[in-house]
Write a protein that holds these residues in place. Structure first.
Motif, PDB file in Angstrom:
ATOM      1  N   ALA A  13       0.583  -1.073   0.103  1.00  0.00           N
ATOM      2  CA  ALA A  13       0.104   0.105  -0.212  1.00  0.00           C
ATOM      3  C   ALA A  13       0.861   1.570  -0.024  1.00  0.00           C
ATOM      4  O   ALA A  13       0.560   1.760  -0.301  1.00  0.00           O
ATOM      5  CB  ALA A  13      -1.015  -0.395   1.174  1.00  0.00           C
ATOM      6  N   MET A  14       1.604   1.257   0.236  1.00  0.00           N
ATOM      7  CA  MET A  14       2.923   2.286   1.229  1.00  0.00           C
ATOM      8  C   MET A  14       3.299   3.006  -0.909  1.00  0.00           C
ATOM      9  O   MET A  14       3.026   3.556  -1.336  1.00  0.00           O
ATOM     10  CB  MET A  14       4.071   2.024   2.108  1.00  0.00           C
ATOM     11  CG  MET A  14       3.524   1.993   3.460  1.00  0.00           C
ATOM     12  SD  MET A  14       4.517   1.779   4.506  1.00  0.00           S
ATOM     13  CE  MET A  14       6.060   3.406   4.208  1.00  0.00           C
ATOM     14  N   ALA A  15       3.936   1.597  -1.552  1.00  0.00           N
ATOM     15  CA  ALA A  15       4.383   1.453  -2.356  1.00  0.00           C
ATOM     16  C   ALA A  15       2.911   2.160  -3.536  1.00  0.00           C
ATOM     17  O   ALA A  15       4.211   3.260  -4.230  1.00  0.00           O
ATOM     18  CB  ALA A  15       4.959   0.477  -2.751  1.00  0.00           C
ATOM     19  N   ALA A  16       1.967   1.614  -3.114  1.00  0.00           N
ATOM     20  CA  ALA A  16       1.099   2.484  -4.476  1.00  0.00           C
ATOM     21  C   ALA A  16       0.822   4.054  -3.815  1.00  0.00           C
ATOM     22  O   ALA A  16       0.760   5.314  -4.978  1.00  0.00           O
ATOM     23  CB  ALA A  16      -0.531   1.385  -3.753  1.00  0.00           C
ATOM     24  N   ALA A  54       2.460  10.170  -5.126  1.00  0.00           N
ATOM     25  CA  ALA A  54       3.160  10.894  -5.364  1.00  0.00           C
ATOM     26  C   ALA A  54       3.791  11.566  -6.438  1.00  0.00           C
ATOM     27  O   ALA A  54       4.570  12.275  -6.162  1.00  0.00           O
ATOM     28  CB  ALA A  54       3.276  10.529  -3.884  1.00  0.00           C
ATOM     29  N   ARG A  55       4.635  10.050  -6.642  1.00  0.00           N
ATOM     30  CA  ARG A  55       5.335  10.897  -7.386  1.00  0.00           C
ATOM     31  C   ARG A  55       4.558  11.015  -9.108  1.00  0.00           C
ATOM     32  O   ARG A  55       5.068  12.671  -9.591  1.00  0.00           O
ATOM     33  CB  ARG A  55       5.707   9.214  -8.326  1.00  0.00           C
ATOM     34  CG  ARG A  55       7.181   9.296  -8.965  1.00  0.00           C
ATOM     35  CD  ARG A  55       8.086   8.768  -9.685  1.00  0.00           C
ATOM     36  NE  ARG A  55       8.408   7.742  -8.046  1.00  0.00           N
ATOM     37  CZ  ARG A  55       9.829   8.022  -7.810  1.00  0.00           C
ATOM     38  NH1 ARG A  55      10.490   8.978  -8.381  1.00  0.00           N
ATOM     39  NH2 ARG A  55      10.527   7.193  -6.835  1.00  0.00           N
ATOM     40  N   ASP A  56       3.243  10.471  -9.115  1.00  0.00           N
ATOM     41  CA  ASP A  56       2.617  10.939 -10.476  1.00  0.00           C
ATOM     42  C   ASP A  56       2.102  12.779  -9.997  1.00  0.00           C
ATOM     43  O   ASP A  56       1.943  13.154 -11.053  1.00  0.00           O
ATOM     44  CB  ASP A  56       1.638   9.951 -10.356  1.00  0.00           C
ATOM     45  CG  ASP A  56       1.883   8.407 -10.792  1.00  0.00           C
ATOM     46  OD1 ASP A  56       3.553   9.065 -11.443  1.00  0.00           O
ATOM     47  OD2 ASP A  56       1.223   7.835 -10.975  1.00  0.00           O
ATOM     48  N   GLU A  57       2.227  13.460  -9.478  1.00  0.00           N
ATOM     49  CA  GLU A  57       1.633  13.914  -8.228  1.00  0.00           C
ATOM     50  C   GLU A  57       2.862  15.020  -8.176  1.00  0.00           C
ATOM     51  O   GLU A  57       2.451  16.005  -8.067  1.00  0.00           O
ATOM     52  CB  GLU A  57       0.706  14.128  -7.517  1.00  0.00           C
ATOM     53  CG  GLU A  57      -0.293  13.253  -7.669  1.00  0.00           C
ATOM     54  CD  GLU A  57      -1.188  12.660  -6.340  1.00  0.00           C
ATOM     55  OE1 GLU A  57      -0.913  13.472  -4.816  1.00  0.00           O
ATOM     56  OE2 GLU A  57      -2.300  12.911  -6.155  1.00  0.00           O
ATOM     57  N   GLY A  58       3.846  14.978  -8.631  1.00  0.00           N
ATOM     58  CA  GLY A  58       5.106  15.548  -8.804  1.00  0.00           C
ATOM     59  C   GLY A  58       6.344  16.022  -7.442  1.00  0.00           C
ATOM     60  O   GLY A  58       6.758  16.766  -7.324  1.00  0.00           O
ATOM     61  N   ALA A  59       5.247  14.984  -6.355  1.00  0.00           N
ATOM     62  CA  ALA A  59       6.520  15.055  -5.163  1.00  0.00           C
ATOM     63  C   ALA A  59       6.998  13.937  -5.118  1.00  0.00           C
ATOM     64  O   ALA A  59       7.384  12.915  -4.290  1.00  0.00           O
ATOM     65  CB  ALA A  59       5.379  14.650  -3.610  1.00  0.00           C
ATOM     66  N   VAL A  60       8.530  14.044  -5.985  1.00  0.00           N
ATOM     67  CA  VAL A  60       9.730  13.240  -6.853  1.00  0.00           C
ATOM     68  C   VAL A  60      10.215  13.029  -5.206  1.00  0.00           C
ATOM     69  O   VAL A  60      10.498  11.825  -4.319  1.00  0.00           O
ATOM     70  CB  VAL A  60      10.460  14.141  -7.207  1.00  0.00           C
ATOM     71  CG1 VAL A  60      11.130  12.615  -8.298  1.00  0.00           C
ATOM     72  CG2 VAL A  60       9.635  13.549  -8.966  1.00  0.00           C
ATOM     73  N   LYS A  61      10.769  13.956  -4.208  1.00  0.00           N
ATOM     74  CA  LYS A  61      12.051  13.915  -3.475  1.00  0.00           C
ATOM     75  C   LYS A  61      10.993  13.022  -1.772  1.00  0.00           C
ATOM     76  O   LYS A  61      11.663  12.114  -1.724  1.00  0.00           O
ATOM     77  CB  LYS A  61      12.020  14.871  -2.839  1.00  0.00           C
ATOM     78  CG  LYS A  61      13.278  16.136  -3.516  1.00  0.00           C
ATOM     79  CD  LYS A  61      13.466  17.358  -3.269  1.00  0.00           C
ATOM     80  CE  LYS A  61      14.289  17.854  -3.954  1.00  0.00           C
ATOM     81  NZ  LYS A  61      15.058  19.362  -3.206  1.00  0.00           N
ATOM     82  N   ASP A  92      10.965   9.404  -3.587  1.00  0.00           N
ATOM     83  CA  ASP A  92      12.139   9.113  -3.375  1.00  0.00           C
ATOM     84  C   ASP A  92      12.032   8.565  -1.502  1.00  0.00           C
ATOM     85  O   ASP A  92      12.627   7.131  -1.962  1.00  0.00           O
ATOM     86  CB  ASP A  92      12.760   9.738  -4.030  1.00  0.00           C
ATOM     87  CG  ASP A  92      13.457   9.724  -5.415  1.00  0.00           C
ATOM     88  OD1 ASP A  92      12.893   9.500  -6.055  1.00  0.00           O
ATOM     89  OD2 ASP A  92      13.889  10.850  -5.884  1.00  0.00           O
ATOM     90  N   GLY A  93      12.299   9.265  -0.783  1.00  0.00           N
ATOM     91  CA  GLY A  93      12.337   8.821   0.469  1.00  0.00           C
ATOM     92  C   GLY A  93      11.438   7.756   0.920  1.00  0.00           C
ATOM     93  O   GLY A  93      11.350   6.880   1.608  1.00  0.00           O
ATOM     94  N   MET A  94      10.230   7.435   0.293  1.00  0.00           N
ATOM     95  CA  MET A  94       9.436   6.760   0.582  1.00  0.00           C
ATOM     96  C   MET A  94       9.856   5.522  -0.319  1.00  0.00           C
ATOM     97  O   MET A  94       9.921   3.898   0.544  1.00  0.00           O
ATOM     98  CB  MET A  94       7.635   6.817  -0.042  1.00  0.00           C
ATOM     99  CG  MET A  94       7.001   7.798   0.925  1.00  0.00           C
ATOM    100  SD  MET A  94       5.338   8.156   0.375  1.00  0.00           S
ATOM    101  CE  MET A  94       4.543   7.055   0.976  1.00  0.00           C
ATOM    102  N   ASP A  95      10.202   5.642  -1.099  1.00  0.00           N
ATOM    103  CA  ASP A  95      10.789   3.842  -1.970  1.00  0.00           C
ATOM    104  C   ASP A  95      11.586   3.326  -1.152  1.00  0.00           C
ATOM    105  O   ASP A  95      12.544   2.489  -0.744  1.00  0.00           O
ATOM    106  CB  ASP A  95      10.889   4.586  -3.319  1.00  0.00           C
ATOM    107  CG  ASP A  95       9.637   4.784  -3.841  1.00  0.00           C
ATOM    108  OD1 ASP A  95       9.061   4.708  -4.224  1.00  0.00           O
ATOM    109  OD2 ASP A  95       9.980   5.404  -5.333  1.00  0.00           O
TER     110      ASP A  95
END
Length: 450
Positions: A255-258, A263-270, A273-276
């Motif tokens: 669920a966290m990966a989803a 978040a990445r699709d919405e532009g929160a890349v950083k 990345d931290g979540m990944d």
């Protein structure tokens, strides 16, 4: 050594007990021998006393007369050690051996039977005296008949007998101690078989001690088996709890990966990345715990030997379908009929972890080889990646820590592989590969292959 050994305690106890018993036996046998000699001496004196009495007569004035004396050379030699004396109130007649000495008179002479006593006799000799008061006719004059024998030869014979008996009993003590050693060795032999069974139990939690045909050993066997049952139950419970926990965490991580992807699709890349990175670390920990669960189960159920080449080919086929694995060249140098005395799943687990790391860090090629002898088997995985220094490899393996924390070029898979190979009775070491990268070597057997 004695305090910590049941065998030596039993042997020492037996030796001391036997020695004490033989000392007591020596004392009693020496006394019995002396008593026997005394009885023989008394019988000899009484016999000669009866001969004197049969040859005894009295003169008209009450003087004793002995018609025939006992025939003994000692009686003819002054201070010869053997003496007789017949006395009345009117006079005394005695053996030549007494010369001018006299035997001591008794305080309370017996007229009913012969009596024996020990006194200091003539010529400063300790003597045994047999004596009796006789009356030749009714109302006649009482006659005291005495015979004496020097007791020093008796003491000498007792001492010689004691010395010879002591030598014999010392030899007997050695023989009995050897017999006690043999008895202890045979008596403790069933415990040696239990020690072998316990070694098997250490390797496999499902193994139990075989039933003993000895009533004294069977309660110990039953107690150890009950303890092993409790241990196996606890291990199984802990294994299930660990597996349930690890599998239970996979769903929240998915669920966290989803959420990270959204978040990445919405532009929160950083943030993504931290979540990944956090998700990857958690997944790595879960995979390690699942591998440890697998390690705990190794040896619980025996399986068929693993086919080494077939296992490696199957793993490489999977890796070649990954993005990085499809760009590498794999070389396999393993005999087709090589087998390893571990379960197929265990071999796949440990080789898979190492091959995963090799694929991750290799530049162009990976080499997997194997060799075997009568009592050993060796597997190697080499890559042409950056590798690690020898000092870092030794340090990481000695700590037994997570090798992915040792620096670039290593990963958690190596730690998992180490635990797996050690659980199957093998060893692992890391060094520089001929290809320039890292060489991981697995070894099972009695002597190290160079």
């Amino acid at each position: 050594m004695i305090a910590g050994s049941l065998r030596w305690r039993l042997l020492l106890g037996a030796a001391v007990t036997i020695l004490a018993a033989l000392i007591v036996a020596w004392m009693f046998m020496t006394v019995l021998f002396e008593r026997h000699l005394e009885r023989r001496q008394e019988a000899e004196l009484i016999r000669d006393g009866l001969r004197l009495a049969s040859a005894l007569s009295l003169t008209a004035d009450g003087q004793p007369v002995v018609a025939a004396q006992p025939m003994d050379p000692r009686l003819q030699k002054p201070a010869g050690g053997y003496y007789w004396q017949v006395s009345t109130r009117a006079g005394v007649v005695r053996s030549r051996s007494l010369w001018d000495a006299l035997l001591p008179a008794p305080v309370d002479p017996s007229a009913d039977d012969w009596r024996m006593r020990r006194v200091d006799g003539p010529f400063q000799q300790p003597v045994s005296i047999v004596e009796r008061v006789l009356k030749l006719d009714a109302g006649g004059v009482p006659v005291l008949v005495q015979l004496a024998l020097d007791t020093r030869p008796l003491a000498t014979a007792r001492a010689e007998f004691g010395r010879e008996l002591a030598v014999f009993l010392a030899a007997l003590w050695l023989v009995l101690s050897a017999a006690a050693w043999l008895q202890v060795k045979l008596g403790l032999r069933p415990l040696e078989s239990i020690r072998g069974d316990l070694a098997a139990m250490r390797d496999s939690a499902s193994t139990r001690l075989s039933a003993s045909n000895l009533r004294e050993i069977q309660p110990l066997t039953d107690a150890i088996n009950r303890l092993a049952d409790a241990r196996e139950h606890d291990l199984e419970h802990a294994r299930r709890r660990a597996a349930d926990l690890a599998h239970g965490l996979k769903t929240p991580l998915a669920a966290m990966a989803a959420q990270s992807r959204r978040a990445r699709d919405e532009g929160a890349v950083k943030a993504a990345d931290g979540m990944d990175r956090s998700i990857a670390a958690a997944r790595a920990t879960i995979e390690a715990e699942l591998a440890r669960v697998r390690i705990a189960a190794i040896g619980r159920t025996p399986g068929a030997p693993a086919q080494v080449r077939a296992t490696v080919e199957r793993l490489i086929t999977v890796l070649e379908h990954t993005d990085k694995g499809g760009q590498l060249a794999f070389a396999i140098d393993i005999p087709a009929n090589l087998q390893l005395a571990v379960q197929q799943e265990d071999l796949s687990e440990m080789l898979g972890a190492v091959l995963d790391n090799a694929v991750k860090y290799a530049r162009r090629q990976i080499h997997v080889g194997a060799a075997a002898g009568p009592e050993w088997t060796c597997l190697t995985v080499e890559d042409d990646g950056p590798g690690i220094s020898t000092d870092r490899a030794i340090d990481a393996l000695m700590r037994g820590g997570r090798l992915d924390e040792a620096g670039t070029g290593t990963g958690l898979g190596l730690a998992i592989a180490r635990e797996l190979v050690e659980a199957t009775g093998g060893s692992i070491d890391l060094d520089q590969a001929a290809l320039g990268g890292l060489r991981v070597r697995f070894f099972w057997g009695l002597k190290q292959k160079t």
